[in-house]
Design a protein around this motif. Structure first.
Motif, PDB file in Angstrom:
ATOM      1  N   LEU A 613       0.847  -1.191   0.000  1.00  0.00           N
ATOM      2  CA  LEU A 613       0.000   0.000   0.000  1.00  0.00           C
ATOM      3  C   LEU A 613       0.881   1.239   0.000  1.00  0.00           C
ATOM      4  O   LEU A 613       1.719   1.418   0.896  1.00  0.00           O
ATOM      5  CB  LEU A 613      -0.912   0.027   1.226  1.00  0.00           C
ATOM      6  N   VAL A 614       0.707   2.093  -0.991  1.00  0.00           N
ATOM      7  CA  VAL A 614       1.389   3.379  -1.051  1.00  0.00           C
ATOM      8  C   VAL A 614       0.352   4.451  -0.753  1.00  0.00           C
ATOM      9  O   VAL A 614      -0.614   4.622  -1.507  1.00  0.00           O
ATOM     10  CB  VAL A 614       2.031   3.618  -2.429  1.00  0.00           C
ATOM     11  N   THR A 615       0.531   5.165   0.349  1.00  0.00           N
ATOM     12  CA  THR A 615      -0.455   6.157   0.762  1.00  0.00           C
ATOM     13  C   THR A 615       0.250   7.374   1.345  1.00  0.00           C
ATOM     14  O   THR A 615       1.485   7.489   1.272  1.00  0.00           O
ATOM     15  CB  THR A 615      -1.456   5.547   1.767  1.00  0.00           C
ATOM     16  N   VAL A 616      -0.522   8.279   1.927  1.00  0.00           N
ATOM     17  CA  VAL A 616       0.008   9.524   2.494  1.00  0.00           C
ATOM     18  C   VAL A 616      -0.441   9.619   3.938  1.00  0.00           C
ATOM     19  O   VAL A 616      -1.604   9.353   4.245  1.00  0.00           O
ATOM     20  CB  VAL A 616      -0.480  10.759   1.696  1.00  0.00           C
ATOM     21  N   GLU A 617       0.470  10.004   4.824  1.00  0.00           N
ATOM     22  CA  GLU A 617       0.105  10.131   6.227  1.00  0.00           C
ATOM     23  C   GLU A 617      -0.450  11.520   6.506  1.00  0.00           C
ATOM     24  O   GLU A 617      -0.209  12.477   5.759  1.00  0.00           O
ATOM     25  CB  GLU A 617       1.308   9.866   7.121  1.00  0.00           C
ATOM     26  N   PHE A 618      -1.212  11.644   7.591  1.00  0.00           N
ATOM     27  CA  PHE A 618      -1.713  12.952   8.008  1.00  0.00           C
ATOM     28  C   PHE A 618      -0.532  13.885   8.229  1.00  0.00           C
ATOM     29  O   PHE A 618       0.436  13.532   8.915  1.00  0.00           O
ATOM     30  CB  PHE A 618      -2.519  12.823   9.302  1.00  0.00           C
ATOM     31  N   GLN A 619      -0.601  15.083   7.669  1.00  0.00           N
ATOM     32  CA  GLN A 619       0.528  15.998   7.721  1.00  0.00           C
ATOM     33  C   GLN A 619       0.537  16.885   8.970  1.00  0.00           C
ATOM     34  O   GLN A 619       1.566  17.048   9.616  1.00  0.00           O
ATOM     35  CB  GLN A 619       0.522  16.896   6.460  1.00  0.00           C
ATOM     36  N   ASP A 620      -0.630  17.457   9.306  1.00  0.00           N
ATOM     37  CA  ASP A 620      -0.656  18.534  10.299  1.00  0.00           C
ATOM     38  C   ASP A 620      -1.353  18.176  11.592  1.00  0.00           C
ATOM     39  O   ASP A 620      -1.503  19.029  12.462  1.00  0.00           O
ATOM     40  CB  ASP A 620      -1.334  19.779   9.693  1.00  0.00           C
ATOM     41  N   ASP A 621      -1.811  16.955  11.723  1.00  0.00           N
ATOM     42  CA  ASP A 621      -2.562  16.579  12.918  1.00  0.00           C
ATOM     43  C   ASP A 621      -1.934  15.322  13.526  1.00  0.00           C
ATOM     44  O   ASP A 621      -2.203  14.201  13.081  1.00  0.00           O
ATOM     45  CB  ASP A 621      -4.028  16.322  12.557  1.00  0.00           C
TER      46      ASP A 621
END
Length: 724
Positions: A613-621
């Protein structure tokens, strides 16, 4: 819509969204917080527009102190002036002792021909025969039909003459807005995007827009068209509890909701005995509640008059023909599922027999599919700001004389197959939605196309069912051409969901429909519902060839699941790569787990699959980022038990361009929305949609299947520990 809520402006005030701030900025004084209605209502059985009229006078602000003071004032007014039926004698005593007292009550006026005077009856106070001056009737003619909620000053003066009623009407003021600035309304509308404006209208109706899909919001907006469009004929049939009649009883002082069993020719059109005009002569909208019911007795004469009125906007009084502009709305409950109705009859099956008539049905401009409207739950009500309902009611009423039905013609052309009556239905729905969403008449080509498709679909739903009933009617090709000459067909959602039953043919067809197949909700293996051969030596049925190409799914469509959408193309793969930047929130992680389960069911238990799985993590929280890690770690552990090794890679947002799935068997699946294709649903464990995807509504999305050259399989990385 953003995934995070806005922070409250300070600790002492309730949280207010950016939209609420903009609403108060541009429409200050004519909006109110919608949860205040419940706060002041208590046990006062009055329509919402009465309460919001009062709240609009005293609590139309975003200042918390002003709101609380306004609530207290409204509560005091209701406590002192609203008449409860059980306390009517106490109120009458108060009027007698004081000589004069102000009340809030529903007032109906009749003409006493013998005495040549108008007499008022007060519903809750229980008095009648109160004299009303003619100028009041001329100013407020609706008092004569159905009754109007009013603020009245009642006086008491007793005489020895038994024929004289001691109650005297000192003053009367119907509860509705007296005037508004339409230019200011149009100017303020320009300060909102289309999405913001739709959400403002949803909050004005009383619903939380975050709980509805865009298609679901449009169903609510179509319910407003009868208030903004003259002689609009609307039908909505669906399950109980979807709020079908709410708008017509609570939303506007210009609408009248009556029980379908109470309809008579004198009440609706004209009393030939005295020449008095009925409801259609005074109200903008006449809605018939509980209209469905096959066994209901109906007046054939009423049906004929209604058909003539719905077609010609007129009815007869003796030798005189009268015109009226009241819109007609028919709402009723269905007792069967959509596929059952399509298989055994049609979508008008629940109507009384006299109304199950092609000539009557052909006069309906739009059919709201009530089975697509969510059953109303407590969390669906809004606590945001919306228009005071009598304000928006007056706005809609003021636009009834305008016609926006031709605004699409500079961009699109309707199919030449579409008849005049079909065209009228499409035009009236299109015009109504234009006036509601774009009151200045200006919209982009994309915005116009969205409304046009919705209008065509609603009329197509009517016409397709008529074709099942009447074999003599010609087939119609519903769609439109753009300026480049490209053809765009329009289908109803149930046509896409149940093609086997939808296209069975008309009632006169005698050939049985092809036996449908059932699908395992999770695996997706088709199984025949008919008889099967018991011959074990029969030749095995070859697996169907997997689909290649592009498919589109409509918003609100059901019957879609990963089991049919993805799993067949993933079978046999030992390495699967998913690229989806939005696997962050709980429901998105649940989607991933459901896909893992589907892959597990489609493989041999002895096989092992590597899932990347290639995804994006929460950036600002950081709190939500930690939650995301926990979700993925739990899925990783559960997948391992099923023989699926989950490896998670976090990429930079700008590094992900396409959402896709690729396999070492040569398949590449382009996911328009990624895995997040399902709409918000209830968390109830008794809702089948929480367990089976095929019972969920989907968002609009597209998916493309591409067969590439098979890559060489590699076990590299299979033995390394996956990490989230």
């Amino acid at each position: 819509m953003s995934e995070t809520q806005n922070e409250p402006r300070n600790a002492d005030e309730p949280q207010q969204s950016d939209l609420d701030y903009k609403i108060n900025l541009l429409f200050g004084g004519v909006v109110v917080r919608k949860d205040l209605v419940k706060a002041v209502k208590g046990n006062a059985i009055v329509p919402s527009y009465v309460l919001e009229y009062l709240l609009g006078q005293y609590a139309a602000s975003d200042d918390e102190a002003t709101i609380q003071a306004g609530i207290d004032t409204v509560r005091q007014i209701l406590a002192e002036h609203y008449v409860h039926r059980s306390e009517s004698e106490l109120v009458k005593s108060k009027i007698k002792e004081r000589g004069r007292h102000r009340i809030i009550d529903k007032v109906t006026v009749t003409l006493n021909e013998k005495a040549d005077v108008y007499e008022a009856e007060f519903a809750n106070l229980g008095i009648k025969g109160v004299i009303v001056d003619s100028p009041i009737i001329k100013a407020h003619p609706k008092l004569l039909v159905g009754g109007v909620w009013c603020i009245c000053d009642i006086e008491y003066f007793h005489t020895d003459d038994q024929r004289v009623v001691p109650w005297i009407l000192g003053s009367i003021k119907p509860i509705q807005l007296s005037r508004f600035d339409v230019d200011q309304y149009l100017e303020s509308r320009r300060g909102f995007t289309t999405d913001e404006w739709i959400d403002l209208l949803m909050q004005s109706i009383g619903f939380n827009p975050e709980m509805f899909s865009r298609r679901g919001k449009f169903f609510q907006l179509v319910r407003l068209i009868p208030f903004v469009e003259r002689n609009y004929n609307l039908v909505e049939l669906g399950p109980k509890g979807t709020g079908k009649s709410h708008i017509f009883s609570e939303f506007s002082p210009h609408g009248m909701l009556i029980s379908g069993g109470e309809v008579t020719v004198p009440k609706l059109f004209v009393n030939n005995a005295n020449g008095r005009i009925g409801l259609v002569g005074y109200w903008d909208v006449v809605a018939f509640d509980e209209f469905a019911g096959k066994k209901k007795r109906t007046d054939r004469a009423l049906v004929d008059i209604m058909k003539n009125y719905m077609a010609n906007k007129s009815f007869s009084r003796g030798i005189e023909t009268l015109g009226a502009e009241a819109s007609m709305v028919f709402v009723g409950n269905t007792s069967h599922t959509v596929p059952y109705m399509l298989k055994n009859s049609d979508l008008f099956d629940e109507l009384p027999e006299a109304y199950h008539d092609p000539a009557y049905l052909d006069r309906l401009h739009h059919y709201i599919p009530g089975w697509e409207v969510d059953i109303i739950r407590g969390e669906m009500f809004s606590n945001g700001y919306g228009f005071v309902v009598d304000y928006i009611a007056e706005v809609l009423k003021s636009m009834r004389s305008q016609d926006y039905s031709d605004r699409y013609q500079q961009h699109f052309t309707l199919s030449p197959d579409i008849s005049t009556r079909d065209r009228d239905g499409i035009h009236k729905t299109f015009s109504g939605l234009m006036k509601i969403l774009y009151p200045d008449g200006h919209a982009s080509s994309e915005e116009i196309e969205e409304i046009l498709r919705f209008a065509i679909e609603g009329r197509k739903r009517v016409k397709d069912q008529i074709l099942r009933i009447d074999a003599t009617m010609p087939e119609v090709k519903f769609g439109y051409l753009d300026k480049e000459g490209s053809w765009h067909s329009v289908a109803t959602l149930e046509e896409d969901e149940y093609p086997t039953y939808y296209h069975r043919g008309r009632k006169e067809d005698t050939e049985p429909a092809e036996a449908p197949t059932e699908t395992d909700p999770l695996v997706g293996a088709p199984t025949s519902t008919g008889e099967t051969s018991t011959d074990q030596s029969a030749a095995p049925v070859p697996a169907p060839e997997l689909f290649q190409g592009h498919r589109e799914y409509h918003e609100g469509q059901r019957g879609v699941s990963y089991a049919e959408l993805l799993v067949p193309h993933l079978r046999g793969a030992s390495q699967i790569r998913i690229v989806d930047p939005y696997v962050r929130l709980f429901h998105q992680a649940r989607n991933l787990m459901e896909l893992v389960e589907g892959i597990a069911r489609g493989k041999d238990p002895a096989d092992e699959v590597t899932l990347k799985l290639v995804t994006v993590e929460f950036q600002d929280d950081p709190v939500k980022r930690q939650k995301q890690y926990e979700y993925l770690l739990q899925i990783q552990k559960s997948a391992g038990v099923l023989g699926i090794v989950l490896d998670v890679e976090f990429a930079e947002p700008q590094a992900i361009h396409d959402r896709s799935i690729t396999t070492d068997t040569g398949w590449k699946i382009l996911l328009g929305r990624g895995l997040d294709i399902f709409q918000r649903m209830s968390d109830s464990p008794f809702d089948l949609a929480t367990k089976y995807q095929k019972y969920r509504d989907v968002k609009a999305f597209g998916i493309t299947y591409i067969r590439e050259a098979i890559v060489e399989r590699s076990d590299a990385g299979a033995d390394s520990p996956p990490g989230a």
